[in-house]
Design an enzyme around this catalytic site. Structure first.
Site, short mmCIF file in Angstrom:
data_model
loop_
_atom_site.label_atom_id
_atom_site.label_comp_id
_atom_site.label_asym_id
_atom_site.label_seq_id
_atom_site.Cartn_x
_atom_site.Cartn_y
_atom_site.Cartn_z
N CYS A 78 0.72 -1.11 0.03
CA CYS A 78 -0.16 0.00 0.11
C CYS A 78 0.85 1.29 0.11
O CYS A 78 0.63 2.23 -0.87
CB CYS A 78 -0.98 0.03 1.11
SG CYS A 78 -1.03 -1.47 2.23
N ARG A 98 6.70 -11.13 5.61
CA ARG A 98 6.43 -10.91 6.68
C ARG A 98 7.20 -11.90 7.71
O ARG A 98 7.31 -13.37 7.47
CB ARG A 98 4.96 -11.17 6.82
CG ARG A 98 4.33 -10.32 5.77
CD ARG A 98 2.85 -10.26 6.01
NE ARG A 98 2.08 -9.51 4.96
CZ ARG A 98 0.90 -9.50 4.62
NH1 ARG A 98 0.06 -10.36 5.29
NH2 ARG A 98 0.59 -8.39 3.99
N GLN A 110 1.30 -11.06 -3.78
CA GLN A 110 -0.01 -10.82 -3.94
C GLN A 110 -0.41 -10.31 -5.36
O GLN A 110 0.04 -9.39 -5.94
CB GLN A 110 -0.75 -9.94 -2.84
CG GLN A 110 -0.18 -10.39 -1.45
CD GLN A 110 -0.50 -9.25 -0.50
OE1 GLN A 110 0.21 -8.12 -0.59
NE2 GLN A 110 -1.52 -9.25 0.31
N ASP A 114 -2.33 -7.69 -5.89
CA ASP A 114 -2.63 -6.47 -4.93
C ASP A 114 -3.00 -5.47 -5.66
O ASP A 114 -2.34 -4.91 -6.55
CB ASP A 114 -1.52 -6.20 -4.12
CG ASP A 114 -1.76 -5.56 -2.73
OD1 ASP A 114 -2.94 -5.26 -2.58
OD2 ASP A 114 -0.69 -5.32 -1.86
N HIS A 135 -4.59 -1.07 -5.24
CA HIS A 135 -5.15 0.11 -4.45
C HIS A 135 -5.89 0.80 -5.48
O HIS A 135 -5.33 1.24 -6.39
CB HIS A 135 -4.17 0.61 -3.82
CG HIS A 135 -3.48 -0.34 -2.60
ND1 HIS A 135 -2.12 -1.16 -3.11
CD2 HIS A 135 -3.48 -0.44 -1.52
CE1 HIS A 135 -1.96 -1.92 -1.95
NE2 HIS A 135 -2.80 -1.57 -1.06
N LYS A 138 -13.32 -4.88 6.36
CA LYS A 138 -13.07 -5.59 5.03
C LYS A 138 -14.16 -6.77 4.89
O LYS A 138 -15.04 -7.29 5.76
CB LYS A 138 -11.60 -6.03 5.28
CG LYS A 138 -11.60 -6.95 6.78
CD LYS A 138 -10.45 -7.79 6.47
CE LYS A 138 -10.27 -8.80 7.85
NZ LYS A 138 -9.23 -9.73 7.67
N HIS A 145 -8.09 -1.12 -0.48
CA HIS A 145 -7.10 -2.42 -0.73
C HIS A 145 -7.93 -3.62 -1.24
O HIS A 145 -8.81 -3.74 -0.65
CB HIS A 145 -6.20 -2.82 0.45
CG HIS A 145 -5.69 -1.72 1.35
ND1 HIS A 145 -4.39 -1.45 1.62
CD2 HIS A 145 -6.40 -0.98 2.17
CE1 HIS A 145 -4.38 -0.56 2.38
NE2 HIS A 145 -5.59 -0.23 2.85
ZN LIG Z 1 -2.80 -2.35 0.97
#
Ligand SMILES: [Zn+2]
Ligand SMILES: [Zn+2]
Length: 588
Positions: free
Chosen positions: A279, A308, A326, A328, A330, A410, A456
């Site tokens: 992000c 992580r 991911q 991913d 945004h 979420k 996200h």
């Molecule tokens: Zn994010």
């Protein structure tokens, strides 16, 4: 329930039943191993486990002895007596018994009173609830044992974990144990080795994946499809670095809320962090230019690799790793665009899942947790938007109060696999907080600066996890469009190697992933090997096929499909090389 386990045969009270069985297990172990120290014994998806220190590793014959002792405990039909002790009383009791794990747990409890259960000579720390008597547990089985660590800390005390399950009837137990064995047969870690897809390497450290050529190919097929779908739906590709100065993580709040999961390091006396999330990178790109209301929604997409710092004790194959990628995105937008955008994301998600062969799923909404940033009003706005989008799509969903991310509410999408197991997949998270921290604005029609809203979202989630799930769902037999090798050409003897090569070239020219098995093995052995490698099609070529310019086709599941012209076979494979959704003729 999520991931890993077959669907439960219980309608209700499963937890109580299983929980009681764990106490019986611990009681039996303490009888057989008088110096045993018992740690924790929770229920899990497929049953329960209990962790012990018995001074040595368990052996397979121990499980039989423990099962026999458990039967005695059940026959003795002890009452489970509930007591509330003071902390000192409880600490004193377990200290005298040498039960140091319990002492440690009790000392950490915040409440003054400690909930204790006793059955016969066995006493345990537990919230309950339990069945009233041990005799009410009838049908159980100890499944396996493995090594583990106290508190999943690999520098901590080594323990031995015994897994078990219990059911209301003998038939149920038998079916259930069979399903657990089926789940074991489908274990993606086993399939990863057998199909030569990926490995974990001791020398490199835990939780990071090495994709072998076939695994990397499957992954890149997924990536290509995912990228193409995003571009077709108005997303824009971005790429961001993996290391950032910690200043950015201070600003994002990660350093405050997420530090324990971050890999931090120093270079030239400056503090850096490896990104645990994409992000902040996407926000910096948003902020690099002035944005107008006409630009919104702005959808930044990245196949973003993050790291992580998960404890090594909780890592699990591809399902829980330290480094993963991911799908991913945004999305930056105005508040009144939120409901429509979430609706579109949900459509995208379900189309995507269908392409991979998943049609059953569960949807969950998670709301404001205790640890959070952002104002109450912004949380309410976001939660309402997520609800409205789901209602407009007539989705039924469960609500998990207090389980949202620290920066916003979420939606989680869990898919059901071939064994009825649920797996966490997509996630859509509203964020009213981070745009505040990074001062994200857009120029409105009124010419003034307005606060941008950010969403996200990931559809497949982590590619590692998704691949693990695909392998287990299909038991390794990936659909034709994802199979690393789609066709194995098998010549009957060297004489027909030339024609086999011709077949390969023709298929390859049409984009089919094909290999030829030119080994000096018997045809049956070659078929068996291709079958074990879960290759969708085997084409056998000999005298007759060479003369007719055809192939004798074998399918990995359907078996012998007879002879086909090379042209007809090629057309069939090419058609099946499209994702499931497109084969149905449903283009986005
Ligand atoms: Zn994010
Ligand atoms: Zn209990």
């Amino acid at each position: 329930m999520s991931g890993g386990a077959p669907a439960s045969p219980f309608a209700e009270d499963q937890d109580t039943y299983w929980h009681t069985t764990t106490h019986i297990l611990a009681q039996a172990v303490c009888r057989l191993f008088p110096n045993a120290r018992y740690a924790i014994g929770p229920t899990i998806e497929e049953g329960f486990y209990y962790d012990f220190d018995v001074g040595r590793n368990f052996l397979p014959e121990d499980l039989e002895k423990i099962e026999a002792e458990m039967k005695k405990v059940i026959e003795e039909n002890h009452t489970l007596e509930h007591m509330l002790w003071s902390k000192e009383e409880a600490v004193g009791f377990f200290e005298k018994k040498g039960q140091t794990f319990k002492v440690e747990l009790i000392r950490e409890l915040l409440a003054d009173k400690v909930s204790i259960y006793r059955q016969g000579e066995f006493t345990d720390l537990c919230r309950g609830p339990h069945l009233k008597r041990t005799g009410l547990v009838r049908h159980f089985k100890l499944l396996t044992f493995s090594g583990c660590y106290w508190r999943a800390n690999d520098k901590g005390q080594k323990l031995q974990r015994i897994y078990g399950t219990a059911c209301l009837s003998a038939e149920e137990l038998e079916t259930y144990v069979k399903r657990i064995e089926e789940a074991k047969r489908r274990d993606h870690r086993r399939l990863g080795t057998e199909l030569d897809l990926f490995s974990f390497e001791e020398l490199a450290g835990p939780g990071v994946v090495f994709y072998h050529p076939k695994g990397a190919l499957v992954r890149s097929l997924i990536e290509d499809y995912v990228k193409q779908q995003h571009l077709a739906r108005g997303y824009e590709l971005v790429a961001t670095p993996h290391i950032f100065r910690t200043e950015i993580w201070k600003q994002s709040g990660h350093l405050e809320y997420y530090k324990e999961f971050m890999f931090l390091f120093e270079a030239e006396e400056q503090a850096f962090g490896i990104k645990p999330m994409n992000c902040p990178g996407h926000m910096l790109i948003y902020r690099a230019r002035l944005r107008s209301y006409r630009d919104l929604p702005l959808r930044f997409f990245e196949l973003g690799t993050v790291y992580r710092n998960e404890k090594s004790g909780v890592l699990h194959g591809l399902l829980r790793v330290r480094g993963f990628t991911q799908d991913d995105a945004h999305i930056f937008l105005q508040e009144d665009q939120l409901v429509e955008e979430i609706r579109q994301i949900l459509n995208f998600e379900f189309d995507m899942l269908r392409a991979f062969g998943f049609t059953e799923y569960e949807v969950e909404l998670s709301t404001r947790p205790e640890k959070h940033i952002g104002t109450p009003q912004s949380w309410e706005h976001a939660e309402a938007a997520l609800r409205d989008a789901m209602k407009s799509r007539n989705l039924s969903f469960a609500v998990h109060e207090g389980e949202g991310a620290f920066y916003g509410p979420k939606i989680d999408i869990k898919i059901k696999d071939a064994l009825g197991r649920r797996w966490q997949c997509g996630t859509i998270q509203c964020d009213f907080a981070l745009p505040e921290r990074f001062d994200l604005t857009y120029a409105g029609a009124d010419g003034k600066a307005h606060r941008t809203i950010m969403v996200h979202r990931a559809l497949l989630g982590s590619f590692e996890r998704f691949l693990g799930m695909l392998l287990e769902h299909y038991a390794g037999a990936l659909p034709v469009w994802l199979a690393p090798v789609q066709v194995m050409a098998i010549p009957i003897g060297d004489k027909f190697l030339g024609y086999a090569q011709q077949v390969v070239e023709m298929l390859r020219a049409r984009g089919v992933r094909v290999r030829v098995d030119g080994r000096k093995e018997k045809m049956q052995a070659k078929i068996r090997d291709a079958q074990l490698q879960q290759i969708p099609y085997m084409v056998v070529v000999g005298e007759r096929e060479a003369q007719a310019q055809g192939v004798a086709v074998r399918h990995r599941r359907e078996g012998d499909l007879g002879s086909m012209s090379l042209e007809a076979f090629t057309a069939r494979v090419v058609r099946e090389s499209l994702p499931a959704r497109q084969q149905e003729g449903k283009q986005p």
